[in-house]
Design a protein around this motif. Sequence first.
Motif, PDB file in Angstrom:
ATOM      1  N   UNK B 207       0.833  -1.207   0.000  1.00  0.00           N
ATOM      2  CA  UNK B 207       0.000   0.000   0.000  1.00  0.00           C
ATOM      3  C   UNK B 207       0.863   1.250   0.000  1.00  0.00           C
ATOM      4  N   UNK B 208       1.903   1.259   0.819  1.00  0.00           N
ATOM      5  CA  UNK B 208       2.785   2.423   0.888  1.00  0.00           C
ATOM      6  C   UNK B 208       3.570   2.602  -0.400  1.00  0.00           C
ATOM      7  N   UNK B 209       4.103   1.498  -0.918  1.00  0.00           N
ATOM      8  CA  UNK B 209       4.928   1.580  -2.125  1.00  0.00           C
ATOM      9  C   UNK B 209       4.120   2.119  -3.302  1.00  0.00           C
ATOM     10  N   UNK B 210       2.848   1.716  -3.363  1.00  0.00           N
ATOM     11  CA  UNK B 210       2.021   2.149  -4.488  1.00  0.00           C
ATOM     12  C   UNK B 210       1.644   3.623  -4.394  1.00  0.00           C
ATOM     13  N   UNK B 211       1.848   4.226  -3.217  1.00  0.00           N
ATOM     14  CA  UNK B 211       1.473   5.634  -3.057  1.00  0.00           C
ATOM     15  C   UNK B 211       2.495   6.585  -3.676  1.00  0.00           C
ATOM     16  N   UNK B 212       3.729   6.142  -3.900  1.00  0.00           N
ATOM     17  CA  UNK B 212       4.763   7.143  -4.218  1.00  0.00           C
ATOM     18  C   UNK B 212       4.493   7.983  -5.462  1.00  0.00           C
ATOM     19  N   UNK B 213       3.856   7.449  -6.533  1.00  0.00           N
ATOM     20  CA  UNK B 213       3.582   8.376  -7.635  1.00  0.00           C
ATOM     21  C   UNK B 213       2.478   9.383  -7.299  1.00  0.00           C
ATOM     22  N   UNK B 214       1.763   9.172  -6.211  1.00  0.00           N
ATOM     23  CA  UNK B 214       0.591  10.011  -5.927  1.00  0.00           C
ATOM     24  C   UNK B 214       0.859  11.068  -4.875  1.00  0.00           C
ATOM     25  N   UNK B 215       1.683  10.755  -3.885  1.00  0.00           N
ATOM     26  CA  UNK B 215       1.924  11.749  -2.849  1.00  0.00           C
ATOM     27  C   UNK B 215       3.376  11.703  -2.388  1.00  0.00           C
ATOM     28  N   UNK B 216       3.810  12.823  -1.803  1.00  0.00           N
ATOM     29  CA  UNK B 216       5.179  12.883  -1.313  1.00  0.00           C
ATOM     30  C   UNK B 216       5.338  11.932  -0.139  1.00  0.00           C
ATOM     31  N   UNK B 217       6.506  11.308  -0.047  1.00  0.00           N
ATOM     32  CA  UNK B 217       6.789  10.405   1.062  1.00  0.00           C
ATOM     33  C   UNK B 217       7.225  11.251   2.254  1.00  0.00           C
TER      34      UNK B 217
END
Lengths: 233, 614
Positions: B207-217
């Motif tokens: 879930x976290x890995x898939x977020x990176x194109x969408x929001x800043x880490x």
Amino acid sequence: MLDVKNLGAWYGRAQILNGVSLSVGENEVVALMGRNGAGKSTTMKSIMGLVRHINGTIRYAEREVQGNTPHAICRLGMGYVPEDRRIFGDLTIEENLEVGRREPRPDAPEWTQEHLFELFPNLAERRKNLGKQLSGGEQQMLTIARTLMGNPKLVLLDEPSEGIAPVIVEQMARVIAELKREGLSVLISEQNLHFARIVSDRAFIIEKGEMRFEGSFADLDENPEISNTYLAV
Amino acid sequence: MGFYFAQLLTGLANASSLFLIASGLSIIFGVTRIVNFAHGSFYMVGAYLAYTLVTHWSGSVLGFWVSVILAAMIVGVIGLIIELTILRRIYHAPELFQLVATFGVVLIFQDGTLAIWGAEDLLGPRAPGLDSAVRIMGEPIPEYDLALIAIGPVVLLAIWLLFHKTRWGVLVRAATQDREMVGALGVNQAWLFSAAFVLGSFLAGLGGALQIPREAVSLQMDLSIIGEAFVVVVIGGMGSVSGAFVAAVLISVLNAFAILIFPQISIVLPFVIMAIVLIFRPHGLFGKPGSEKGAPEEPDQPLALMDQKSAMVLMAALLVLALSPLFTADFTSVLMVDVMVATLFAVSLHFMMGVGGMVSFGHAAYFGVGAYGAAMAVKFLGLGMISAMLFGPVCAAIAALFFGWFCVRLSGVYLAMLTLAAAQILWGVTFQWQEFTGGDDGILGVWPAKWASSDKVYFYIAFVLCIGGIWALRRVAFSPFGYILRGIRDSQTRAESIGIDTRFHQWMGFVLAGGFAGLAGVVFAFSKGSVFPDSLGIALSIDGLIMVLLGGIHALAGPILGAGAFVLIEDWVTRLDYWRFIFGAIILIVVLVAPDGIAGGVQRLLRGLKGGRA
């Protein structure tokens, strides 16, 4: 085969068993009798490793098993059928059996799903049904079948006749006879003297966590005051 | 029309990542019964790892997806290590004690990620091949969102197949219903737990890995997601993966539309939805009765009255505390006020959890309402200190009266989650309602009366109120009302069958605990001269929980020891670099050394010393 010496068991600070000793021989059916709350189920659970605070010794298959985890004890060839059945309600009959499945062992009869469906024809008809959709009697059959899937050598049967219809009780007696024929040993806890006499070879009577009697049903008949004191309602 | 459809798609894309993390949480709870606070940390670490890997293999489509999977797998391994080294040792500890351990892990991960990746937010690259937008009904929709919308159901299907078509999956489902029986059938529970933990961590990492194109880490990812993930799990029903999917879609889509109408609602909306669902379905949408229960436990030991020796030790400690302003500096008195406030707060929470058997994840709500009640009484009603100090706890008790009425209808983790929802709703209102509560700026100028303004005098006021409150709660624990509460805790059905109105008594217990938490809040407000929304926040609720559990829930001394240790250690470590790491490590050590809490550990130590002498 099973030799329990001086078993004590505690729930919290409450002592439930106080120096219980019993034994089950090779291919023998032994009844553990007593009233509600006498300590029958706690004895069974303690042998199976399900009570954490126990003392005394439990010898099974040539080794001491007290303090072992339930799964380790099960893998030594001891099967446990709980009193309240504990069917996995959201699993189908086949899946319930799958949970109990273990590798065959050289010294015990091997049970397959199909073999068990022959022994319990009603389960075969409903194999895709969920555990919670079964009647009480069917659940009782399923819980025994599930334990047999582990190919045990000794079965602890906790109050198999409790709360089921008389016709199922008869079926249960036939199943226990079948287990004995297959070469298994059985420790069965029971309140009903009549049922115990039909299915088992000898009896222990427990009361308030202590063993009060050990012997054959003939001994018991010669001393009616024992069954009157410890069993009659 | 197109705009609303685009909004729906955004909601569904959000639902996918929320589902991934929530399903992992649900699987872990279902099998191991651990309320895993570290799940948000797994999500955050998954994102950071994916960021590093993706930037390393930048540009290639295969590189991106391999990085995402690899990051999730590494998180799975991290989960395994945590399970093997920490959690496996404490499965037999009292229910919820594992939660303390996972909280220690949260702290360690916060500073660990800070040390490795730095404090700056990191903006990952877009997913190669999915980096543009397509027009659907005239609205631009990011291609990556469409991919996410597909990934959610695919993962759901994969989990379904795993759970229904493999032996391992069947065992996991069986263990979710009755893990002890699964053990008696020869299955090694320990490995089943590890495997479930690995799968759950993997899903969180994914879930976290898939977020990176969408929001800043960022370092805030862990705590920002965990609340929502819990909400999703609870709405879906603890342990139900398909329930988590439905709930994630429900929350995300409703949120996508609600922010169009009323933007401020988004921080409380999930909690409002959870509260509504729980009131009508006390076990969530797909949960089963019994799914709220934790690990099977031995019955509680009866609370023991203190023997003479301990009473003397306690009296001596109180005397030293009472005299401490005479021989210590002012700042020590201020610190001691903090300790006493925390102790009263912890004791009130312990009254609810240990005596009342009602776990609360949102006890700070009543602390905060007490503090705000007093502050507003000073500011708007012009009350003096003494009357404001009476007014605050009454406000807190009234809030507890309202929310408690709903909460006592539930039990176990569901009850805990409803208390969390109540707290978050109150926090959200306080945070947003600028004109009335001052919002983020808080309320300033809540100072004690002139005669009480010196630190030493205020110390004695706090002493009387806090020690008095603790004493009163202790008295109640040994009153007939306390006996009834403990009876209900041990067996609700038996209590009911002897004619006790269990809900009413639990409700009153809830109100009493809330009122005394409010008293702690009042003392706190006047000692700081101000109140901020933090005082109702989830962080304070968790602090309270840690104090009670770390101290030992089965002893009345537990919350006192826990709160004292917590505040003093926190006061010390926060001066250090990487204090969260140190604090987390200390918590883990206590957890491993004393799985029965500090109180239990001290008891064992004393017994050991006596035994050694005999």
